[in-house]
Write an enzyme that holds these catalytic residues in place. Sequence first.
Site, PDB file in Angstrom:
ATOM      1  N   THR A 188       3.672 -10.738   3.654  1.00  0.00           N
ATOM      2  CA  THR A 188       3.096  -9.987   4.625  1.00  0.00           C
ATOM      3  C   THR A 188       3.138 -10.593   6.061  1.00  0.00           C
ATOM      4  OG1 THR A 188       0.880  -8.841   4.995  1.00  0.00           O
ATOM      5  CG2 THR A 188       0.712 -11.200   4.327  1.00  0.00           C
ATOM      6  N   SER A 247       0.845  -1.224  -0.041  1.00  0.00           N
ATOM      7  CA  SER A 247      -0.081   0.015  -0.073  1.00  0.00           C
ATOM      8  C   SER A 247       0.693   1.435  -0.016  1.00  0.00           C
ATOM      9  CB  SER A 247      -0.656   0.024   1.334  1.00  0.00           C
ATOM     10  OG  SER A 247      -1.676  -1.084   1.259  1.00  0.00           O
ATOM     11  N   CYS A 306       7.490   0.753   5.947  1.00  0.00           N
ATOM     12  CA  CYS A 306       6.820   0.452   4.484  1.00  0.00           C
ATOM     13  C   CYS A 306       8.131   0.590   3.483  1.00  0.00           C
ATOM     14  CB  CYS A 306       6.016   1.745   4.052  1.00  0.00           C
ATOM     15  SG  CYS A 306       4.418   1.798   5.288  1.00  0.00           S
ATOM     16  N   ARG A 329      -8.917   0.252   3.483  1.00  0.00           N
ATOM     17  CA  ARG A 329      -8.470  -0.334   2.018  1.00  0.00           C
ATOM     18  C   ARG A 329      -9.423  -1.446   1.650  1.00  0.00           C
ATOM     19  NH1 ARG A 329      -2.378  -1.981   3.824  1.00  0.00           N
ATOM     20  NH2 ARG A 329      -3.433  -2.517   5.865  1.00  0.00           N
ATOM     21  N   ASP A 357      -8.918   0.606   9.391  1.00  0.00           N
ATOM     22  CA  ASP A 357      -8.221   0.267   7.758  1.00  0.00           C
ATOM     23  C   ASP A 357      -9.374   0.562   6.795  1.00  0.00           C
ATOM     24  OD1 ASP A 357      -6.844  -0.703   5.686  1.00  0.00           O
ATOM     25  OD2 ASP A 357      -6.143  -2.527   6.688  1.00  0.00           O
ATOM     26  N   GLY A 391      -2.017   5.583   3.442  1.00  0.00           N
ATOM     27  CA  GLY A 391      -2.613   5.915   4.502  1.00  0.00           C
ATOM     28  C   GLY A 391      -3.550   4.678   5.070  1.00  0.00           C
ATOM     29  N   CYS A 404       2.793   4.330   0.219  1.00  0.00           N
ATOM     30  CA  CYS A 404       3.215   5.166   1.789  1.00  0.00           C
ATOM     31  C   CYS A 404       4.286   6.266   1.377  1.00  0.00           C
ATOM     32  CB  CYS A 404       3.765   4.216   2.792  1.00  0.00           C
ATOM     33  SG  CYS A 404       4.409   5.257   4.168  1.00  0.00           S
TER      34      CYS A 404
HETATM   35  N1  LIG Z   1      -3.792   5.970   8.627  1.00  0.00           N
HETATM   36  C1  LIG Z   1      -2.598   5.567   8.696  1.00  0.00           C
HETATM   37  N2  LIG Z   1      -1.823   4.918   8.023  1.00  0.00           N
HETATM   38  C2  LIG Z   1      -0.665   4.324   7.811  1.00  0.00           C
HETATM   39  C3  LIG Z   1       0.037   4.950   9.191  1.00  0.00           C
HETATM   40  N3  LIG Z   1       1.387   4.489   9.079  1.00  0.00           N
HETATM   41  C4  LIG Z   1       1.464   3.971   7.867  1.00  0.00           C
HETATM   42  N4  LIG Z   1       0.473   3.949   7.388  1.00  0.00           N
HETATM   43  C5  LIG Z   1      -0.098   3.426   5.919  1.00  0.00           C
HETATM   44  O1  LIG Z   1      -0.449   2.285   6.200  1.00  0.00           O
HETATM   45  C6  LIG Z   1      -0.167   1.160   4.937  1.00  0.00           C
HETATM   46  C7  LIG Z   1       0.665   0.072   5.063  1.00  0.00           C
HETATM   47  O2  LIG Z   1       0.125  -0.787   5.984  1.00  0.00           O
HETATM   48  P1  LIG Z   1       0.771  -1.474   7.009  1.00  0.00           P
HETATM   49  O3  LIG Z   1      -0.175  -1.638   8.275  1.00  0.00           O
HETATM   50  O4  LIG Z   1       2.168  -0.945   7.583  1.00  0.00           O
HETATM   51  O5  LIG Z   1       0.936  -2.983   6.462  1.00  0.00           O
HETATM   52  P2  LIG Z   1       0.188  -3.886   5.921  1.00  0.00           P
HETATM   53  O6  LIG Z   1       0.182  -3.618   4.327  1.00  0.00           O
HETATM   54  O7  LIG Z   1      -1.369  -3.944   6.533  1.00  0.00           O
HETATM   55  O8  LIG Z   1       0.885  -5.474   6.467  1.00  0.00           O
HETATM   56  P3  LIG Z   1       2.169  -5.925   5.924  1.00  0.00           P
HETATM   57  O9  LIG Z   1       1.882  -6.734   4.675  1.00  0.00           O
HETATM   58  O10 LIG Z   1       2.383  -6.900   6.936  1.00  0.00           O
HETATM   59  O11 LIG Z   1       2.858  -4.824   5.458  1.00  0.00           O
HETATM   60  C8  LIG Z   1       0.353   2.216   3.932  1.00  0.00           C
HETATM   61  O12 LIG Z   1      -0.841   2.498   3.053  1.00  0.00           O
HETATM   62  C9  LIG Z   1       0.744   3.477   4.990  1.00  0.00           C
HETATM   63  O13 LIG Z   1       0.677   4.715   4.434  1.00  0.00           O
HETATM   64  C10 LIG Z   1      -0.726   5.447  10.248  1.00  0.00           C
HETATM   65  O14 LIG Z   1      -0.106   5.867  11.410  1.00  0.00           O
HETATM   66  N5  LIG Z   1      -2.078   5.873  10.019  1.00  0.00           N
HETATM   67 ZN   LIG Z   2       4.672   3.863   5.618  1.00  0.00          ZN
END
Ligand SMILES: Nc1nc2c(ncn2[C@@H]2O[C@H](COP(=O)(O)OP(=O)(O)OP(=O)(O)O)[C@@H](O)[C@H]2O)c(=O)[nH]1
Ligand SMILES: [Zn+2]
Length: 357
Positions: A312, A215, A230, A291, A289, A256, A217
């Site tokens: 992941t 996603s 990220c 997404r 989340d 985000g 970032c």
């Molecule tokens: N709303 C929000 N988004 C965040 C924050 N920190 C990172 N992100 C976003 O979170 C997303 C990444 O999600 P993660 O939770 O790190 O990872 P994941 O994709 O759920 O899981 P993995 O596959 O293990 O990395 C990206 O879109 C980032 O921009 C935060 O504090 N708040």
């Molecule tokens: Zn990030």
Amino acid sequence: MGFGPNIVERIARARADLRMGVPVVLDGGAMMFAVETLDQDRLNQLDDLTGVTLVITSHRAKTLHVTPYDSDLARIALPHDVDLNWIRAIADPADDLNAPMKGPLRSERGGDATLHRAAIALTKAARLLPAAIVVQLNNAQAFALTHNLTMVPADAALDQTMSPQHPIVAARLPIEVSEAGRLHIFRPEDGAEEHYAVEIGKPDRSQPVLARLHSACFTGDVLGSLKCDCGPQLRGALAQMGAEGQGVLLYLNQEGRGIGLTNKMRAYSLQDQGFDTVEANHRLGFEDDERDFRIGAEILRKLGFASVRLLTNNPNKVARMQESGIDVAERVALKVGENRFNHHYLATKAKKSGHLL
Ligand SMILES: Nc1nc2c(ncn2[C@@H]2O[C@H](COP(=O)(O)OP(=O)(O)OP(=O)(O)O)[C@@H](O)[C@H]2O)c(=O)[nH]1
Ligand SMILES: [Zn+2]
């Protein structure tokens, strides 16, 4: 038939209108504004209308100690001669700690909240703060025509079914981890963000492919932010694909966790005040989340992949892929980039979002 926009295209127009501060008419009997972009001129004109409510999500309502009688949202009767800054402060938590008392706020109960729910869905789709002004209308269609406003059916606003993603172009892209790189661009029909797929080598479509759904970032991927993991995850996944000679990395523009970069920066500002990543999303009115992982599944399918070895630490992502018809033959852990600035963030994700440490 005809040359005019279909429902999906009208929703896209509605998103653009709301971002500019132009109201949208909901078929079924209401006009709505996104609070974030409402201006004083238009607020003044609301004085002549009745049935005006301010709608916030139940997460935001909880922060403001308002009872959300509709479970997922709260409808607040707008006081007469209300100040624009007061409305904005209900939607935007930036000043919550300096000016905690916004009330007393009275939320409405009973009646149908469908239009209010549709209004919140549209503000989220427009990547604005999830708060709206909803004005009841007797003849919505005539009102939309008179004021030249975009009108959308409320049910279509509520169910913004994932739009088909179309491959537009692909070209060779040698990158550091592999000279056999290829970048594909996918474009949705609904005018939303494009997404990208980086294919490394020539993966066998009949076997599970090493895959990453990344996603966007901006802060981590581009600026090297230490607040998250990220950047190292992006480069780590590509490096592993390069070492194995094949793989596919989807770069999904759901910045985000789907709230957009502007709202993510609002969340970061709340984190500076001491709230964790989940609390910050809730104070803004969002879910943890936002997404939509069906987009990733659709792009994998369009590229010819049915089964993945998914890089992941997020079991939810695995579940969403399986639900969307992509077989996850294996989960491959991706633990890189922990540092003293993101230690608490990673621990919160493990504790509250189920991420595997
Ligand atoms: N709303 C929000 N988004 C965040 C924050 N920190 C990172 N992100 C976003 O979170 C997303 C990444 O999600 P993660 O939770 O790190 O990872 P994941 O994709 O759920 O899981 P993995 O596959 O293990 O990395 C990206 O879109 C980032 O921009 C935060 O504090 N708040
Ligand atoms: Zn990030």
